[in-house]
Design a protein around this motif. Structure first.
Motif, PDB file in Angstrom:
ATOM      1  N   GLY A  30     -67.824 -53.420 -24.823  1.00 26.39           N
ATOM      2  CA  GLY A  30     -67.491 -52.643 -23.634  1.00 26.39           C
ATOM      3  C   GLY A  30     -68.528 -51.567 -23.381  1.00 26.39           C
ATOM      4  N   TYR A  31     -68.550 -51.065 -22.156  1.00 24.40           N
ATOM      5  CA  TYR A  31     -69.533 -50.056 -21.742  1.00 24.40           C
ATOM      6  C   TYR A  31     -69.357 -48.755 -22.511  1.00 24.40           C
ATOM      7  N   ARG A 108     -65.381 -60.443 -18.937  1.00 26.40           N
ATOM      8  CA  ARG A 108     -65.360 -59.050 -19.391  1.00 26.40           C
ATOM      9  C   ARG A 108     -66.294 -58.179 -18.563  1.00 26.40           C
ATOM     10  N   GLU A 113     -65.071 -54.654 -17.106  1.00 30.40           N
ATOM     11  CA  GLU A 113     -65.962 -53.500 -17.271  1.00 30.40           C
ATOM     12  C   GLU A 113     -66.461 -52.940 -15.934  1.00 30.40           C
TER      13      GLU A 113
END
Length: 198
Positions: A30-31, A108, A113
């Motif tokens: 994830g970011y 994702r 995201e």
């Protein structure tokens, strides 16, 4: 003796390496959980090189998402290019977009995201190419007497909004039945507006 790379080629390779590494991390962690140091650590490049290429972590993420949208467009194009009729292309193209929401990395990146990280204006801008294709297909369906709607542009926004929301819904689950349901729903939406002449 190895061939000496030009500065432009070195820059291109550095950019590609950063994008590939960042994409993997954004798609798996994830970011928010990915730092710039982690992106460059195994690449042998400096933080300055990343900042020079992309400005900051958000710039890297935007570049990754632009490429992801290009992949989506190519995936849909591959699905519809062998179909002769615009009406079939419209339905299959919409269903192919939903299939992307079930593909692990793209799911994702694009549907989880990106909406959490990017501003609404950025998301609209990224969607312009896909929306343009959808709108053109709907205009053609109206012109060919296949589609009965009071306004082609408004209907394109209706379908596009439905697709984006359904894709987000599909992306939240690994259940293949959710994808099939979403594909059936979008087909039903289109078929119910099909001209009674067909």
């Amino acid at each position: 003796m190895p061939v000496k790379l030009t500065k432009a080629e070195q820059t291109r390779r550095t950019r590609r390496a950063i994008l590939d590494r960042a994409r993997h991390l954004f798609a798996t962690k994830g970011y928010a959980a990915t730092g710039t140091e982690e992106i460059i650590r195994e690449l042998g490049v400096t933080r300055g090189a990343l900042y020079h290429q992309f400005g900051d972590k958000l710039g890297v993420f935007k570049a990754v998402i632009v490429e992801a949208y290009d992949e989506i467009a190519a995936y849909i194009q591959a699905k519809v290019q062998l179909l002769d009729q615009n009406w079939q292309q419209l339905i299959v193209g919409c269903q192919a977009f939903l299939e992307v929401a079930h593909q692990e990395e793209l799911r994702r990146l694009v549907f989880i995201e990106a909406p959490a990280v990017l501003a609404a204006d950025d998301l609209v801008e990224l969607d312009q190419y896909g929306f343009g294709l959808l709108y053109a297909s709907i205009q053609l369906a109206v012109a060919e007497g296949e589609l009965d709607t009071i306004d082609a542009e408004g209907f394109a926004h209706l379908v596009n909004g439905s697709l984006n929301d359904l894709a987000a819904w599909v992306a939240q689950s690994n259940d293949p039945n959710r994808l099939k349901t979403a594909q059936s729903l979008i087909e039903t939406l289109l078929v119910r507006h099909r001209s009674s002449r067909n």
